[in-house]
Design an enzyme around this catalytic site. Structure first.
Site, PDB file in Angstrom:
ATOM      1  N   GLU A 164      11.740   1.346   3.987  1.00  0.00           N
ATOM      2  CA  GLU A 164      13.160   1.712   3.997  1.00  0.00           C
ATOM      3  C   GLU A 164      14.074   0.558   3.591  1.00  0.00           C
ATOM      4  O   GLU A 164      15.124   0.784   2.974  1.00  0.00           O
ATOM      5  CB  GLU A 164      13.560   2.222   5.388  1.00  0.00           C
ATOM      6  CG  GLU A 164      12.962   3.563   5.760  1.00  0.00           C
ATOM      7  CD  GLU A 164      11.601   3.462   6.436  1.00  0.00           C
ATOM      8  OE1 GLU A 164      11.077   4.503   6.880  1.00  0.00           O
ATOM      9  OE2 GLU A 164      11.059   2.330   6.508  1.00  0.00           O
ATOM     10  N   PHE A 212      11.546  11.170  21.074  1.00  0.00           N
ATOM     11  CA  PHE A 212      10.679  10.487  20.105  1.00  0.00           C
ATOM     12  C   PHE A 212      11.471  10.130  18.853  1.00  0.00           C
ATOM     13  O   PHE A 212      12.133  10.970  18.263  1.00  0.00           O
ATOM     14  CB  PHE A 212       9.497  11.395  19.749  1.00  0.00           C
ATOM     15  CG  PHE A 212       8.574  10.818  18.715  1.00  0.00           C
ATOM     16  CD1 PHE A 212       7.805   9.695  18.995  1.00  0.00           C
ATOM     17  CD2 PHE A 212       8.482  11.396  17.459  1.00  0.00           C
ATOM     18  CE1 PHE A 212       6.951   9.163  18.039  1.00  0.00           C
ATOM     19  CE2 PHE A 212       7.631  10.871  16.497  1.00  0.00           C
ATOM     20  CZ  PHE A 212       6.861   9.747  16.785  1.00  0.00           C
ATOM     21  N   GLN A 213      11.393   8.866  18.457  1.00  0.00           N
ATOM     22  CA  GLN A 213      12.067   8.328  17.277  1.00  0.00           C
ATOM     23  C   GLN A 213      13.587   8.518  17.330  1.00  0.00           C
ATOM     24  O   GLN A 213      14.236   8.713  16.299  1.00  0.00           O
ATOM     25  CB  GLN A 213      11.486   8.931  15.985  1.00  0.00           C
ATOM     26  CG  GLN A 213      10.056   8.475  15.720  1.00  0.00           C
ATOM     27  CD  GLN A 213       9.567   8.778  14.321  1.00  0.00           C
ATOM     28  OE1 GLN A 213       9.993   9.744  13.706  1.00  0.00           O
ATOM     29  NE2 GLN A 213       8.646   7.960  13.831  1.00  0.00           N
ATOM     30  N   LYS A 253      18.737  17.035  13.307  1.00  0.00           N
ATOM     31  CA  LYS A 253      17.847  17.999  12.666  1.00  0.00           C
ATOM     32  C   LYS A 253      18.327  19.429  12.835  1.00  0.00           C
ATOM     33  O   LYS A 253      18.158  20.260  11.922  1.00  0.00           O
ATOM     34  CB  LYS A 253      16.430  17.835  13.218  1.00  0.00           C
ATOM     35  CG  LYS A 253      15.358  18.516  12.368  1.00  0.00           C
ATOM     36  CD  LYS A 253      13.966  18.096  12.804  1.00  0.00           C
ATOM     37  CE  LYS A 253      12.902  18.687  11.898  1.00  0.00           C
ATOM     38  NZ  LYS A 253      11.532  18.249  12.283  1.00  0.00           N
ATOM     39  N   MET A 292      14.005 -23.597  -0.501  1.00  0.00           N
ATOM     40  CA  MET A 292      15.286 -24.115  -0.036  1.00  0.00           C
ATOM     41  C   MET A 292      15.169 -24.700   1.371  1.00  0.00           C
ATOM     42  O   MET A 292      15.809 -25.705   1.694  1.00  0.00           O
ATOM     43  CB  MET A 292      16.358 -23.024  -0.067  1.00  0.00           C
ATOM     44  CG  MET A 292      17.773 -23.552   0.112  1.00  0.00           C
ATOM     45  SD  MET A 292      18.265 -24.710  -1.195  1.00  0.00           S
ATOM     46  CE  MET A 292      18.692 -23.581  -2.515  1.00  0.00           C
TER      47      MET A 292
END
Length: 612
Positions: free
Chosen positions: A99, A161-162, A211, A522
């Site tokens: 993602e 969940f999630q 959802k 760096m």
């Protein structure tokens, strides 16, 4: 640049039963009667648009109406209804490896195209994996729309969940975010978020999609994408502000234009270039402003700041009138505020009033759109400043502090040589993306940029791993005849290397040049300069062979260690029709100079370590 958006409500202004929505509904009904194939949540309607039967299909229809051509995401449970609605859409969905890569690809797409890029992810870890990319877009004022799945509304707050409080997590790093609560208006919410991302000062917006809302039935098509009525960023500047600024410029003996990223994001490069040339004023850019003024123009002093050119930093230090357009004066540009442009009156043009005098005091604040304000300034100018001697002085500094480097044949390959070879092998309009670190600075210093939207990098947040997914997004946004080159470092490349599989699957013509010094370069440079050479956790001696890894992914790979192999490898990689990776084994001890130590004075830049 514009103020942070503060719409009065997350509920869109557009009602779904307005007359302008009715023709679309009738057309969709006719299309369905002819037996258009359908998916579980949507169908292809007339003119290739999705028929609205659900909240999810309304989301997709809103994106289509906004002109979205490509989007980047990762599938998952809570966002699945939206993906199902995308099944029959003509929008090209690019399935990314992670993602974070989706967010960076969408960000870069927006930078190159000048329209918001779109990314999407599922709830919980999918949404939180977008956060780095959203924060990056926020820091750089890049237009982007993120769509995230969410658990059903009746489960929100139950630690389902999630489940993650996505709007709460992203509120500080978005221009505005929305929790969509109604299937009938979710399409309008998405359209508003898209419009808001691009208007005024651009930035990322987010819509969280429960959802049950995306599965919910509705036949109401969304209206056109538009910002809320409460959002009114300034366009024309106040005439009194313009007149005062014009008088300050006219009387200056050492005027200097500073073009920031807002010049490019405001599509004001034509006005900016004309103003500089018409009035004979030298130009310095910020790093986000690279490409706003051609770097091969006699008036251009390139970019200023920590690793900017010596002549740009000298000009800022000695100017008596700094005309700053679309910049937020970040610390990597200014160094110590008390030593930044110490002799100058400051004219600051910005669309975001919050940026005026935030970091650097503006003697002449001008709030408005960059292009419009420059046109107003041009009209208000009664004479040009007498800057002939100043231009000669700036030219002298170019001669005194050239951007050159030593490249002895008996020493390892120098990265500057590689960047110049890539520049020579590509067209003036080639797009360069980078990760973050030494390679980023070399790509900015030794490539000659002549056009806007050809430099795509992470500036404010400094996100390692940005380069490869950004190249993917840039490739989808670019013209077919524009090359896309990702100049990356070994450390940055490893952070998002999974996205190479996406480039192979999509057969994207991109060239990745890894400046491989087996260090987080760096960090190593700072450790040597400021930490007595204690190279803790900076060595990457266990790096893989990137050419072979590229071949394992299905890309074309090269490895180059010697100067005489650079030109052939670059030519072959650029000509290769598909993703290619060149592993350049460069001098591990090479450092980036000039360098202004953090918080230091721009006019006292170091040209080697002994001067730090």
């Amino acid at each position: 640049m514009s103020e942070r958006a503060t719409p009065e409500t997350d509920t869109p202004e557009t009602e779904t039963d307005e007359p302008d929505a009715a023709p679309d509904a009738d057309a969709d009904a006719d299309a369905d009667a002819e037996g258009t194939p359908t998916s579980a949540t949507g169908a292809t309607g007339t003119a290739g648009r999705t028929q609205v039967t659900s909240g999810a299909s309304a989301v997709v229809r809103a994106l289509e109406e906004a002109g979205v051509e490509a989007m980047f995401g990762v599938q998952g449970g809570a966002i699945m209804p939206v993906y199902d609605a995308l099944y029959s859409s003509e929008i090209h969905h690019v399935a990314m490896g992670h993602e974070q890569g989706a967010a960076h690809a969408a960000d870069a797409f927006g930078v190159v195209r000048g329209e918001p890029g779109v990314c999407l992810a599922t709830s919980g870890p999918g949404a939180t994996n977008l956060v780095t990319g959203i924060a990056d877009a926020s820091m750089d004022s890049d237009a982007m729309l993120a769509l995230t799945g969410q658990v059903p509304t009746d489960m929100v707050g139950s630690d389902a969940f999630q489940e993650t409080d996505t709007t709460g997590v992203t509120a500080p790093i978005t221009k505005h975010n929305y929790f969509a609560g109604d299937s009938r208006t979710v399409g309008d919410t998405v359209g508003e978020a898209f419009a808001l991302a691009r208007e005024g000062r651009p930035g990322p917006t987010l819509v969280d999609l429960p959802k049950d809302v995306t599965l919910g039935e509705t036949d109401a098509p969304p209206g056109p994408a538009r910002t809320p009525d409460s959002y009114r960023p300034a366009t024309e500047a106040d005439e009194a502000e313009i007149a005062a600024a014009a008088r300050a410029i006219e009387r200056a003996e050492k005027p200097l234009l500073l073009f920031g990223g807002g010049v490019i994001k405001g599509n004001a490069t034509d006005e900016a270039r004309a103003f500089a040339r018409d009035h004979g004023i030298p130009v310095v850019t910020t790093m986000p402003g690279i490409g706003s003024f051609p770097e091969d123009d006699d008036l251009c002093l390139s970019w200023a700041g920590m690793h900017g050119t010596g002549y740009a930093n000298m000009a800022i230090t000695h100017t008596d009138c700094l005309i700053a357009i679309g910049t937020r004066f970040d610390d990597r540009l200014t160094g110590g505020i008390d030593t930044f442009a110490p002799e100058a009156e400051v004219v600051h043009v910005d669309i975001d009033p919050a940026e005026i005098s935030k970091n650097v005091h503006a003697d002449y604040p001008v709030i408005g759109d960059a292009g419009t304000a420059l046109e107003q300034l041009d009209e208000a100018m009664e004479r040009d400043p007498d800057a002939r001697e100043w231009r000669e002085q700036c030219a002298t500094w170019k001669d005194e502090y050239p951007m050159d480097y030593a490249a002895p044949e008996d020493e390892p390959l120098k990265p500057q040589f590689v960047v110049e070879a890539l520049d020579a092998a590509t067209s003036d309009r080639a797009i360069v993306t980078t990760g973050v670190g030494q390679h980023q600075m070399w790509a900015a210093q030794y490539w000659t940029y002549r056009h806007p939207r050809t430099w795509v990098s992470s500036h404010g947040l400094g996100t390692m791993g940005y380069g490869l997914p950004a190249a993917i997004g840039a490739r989808f946004a670019a013209d077919d005849d524009q090359e896309v080159v990702c100049v990356d470092g070994d450390g940055s490349f490893l952070m998002t290397i999974q996205e190479l599989s996406v480039a192979v699957r999509e057969n994207l013509d991109i060239t990745v040049a890894v400046l491989n010094n087996e260090y987080i370069g760096m960090v190593r440079q700072w450790q040597d300069a400021f930490y007595e050479g204690r190279r803790m956790a900076a060595e990457y001696e266990w790096c893989p062979e990137f050419d072979k890894l590229a071949e394992a992914f299905g890309a074309k790979g090269w490895a180059v260690e010697e100067y005489d192999g650079v030109a052939d490898a670059v030519e072959e990689a650029v000509a290769y029709d598909g993703p290619s990776v060149i592993d350049f084994r460069i001098d591990p001890e090479e450092n980036v100079y000039p360098m202004v130590p953090s918080g230091g004075a721009n006019g006292r830049f170091a040209l080697h370590e002994d001067q730090l």
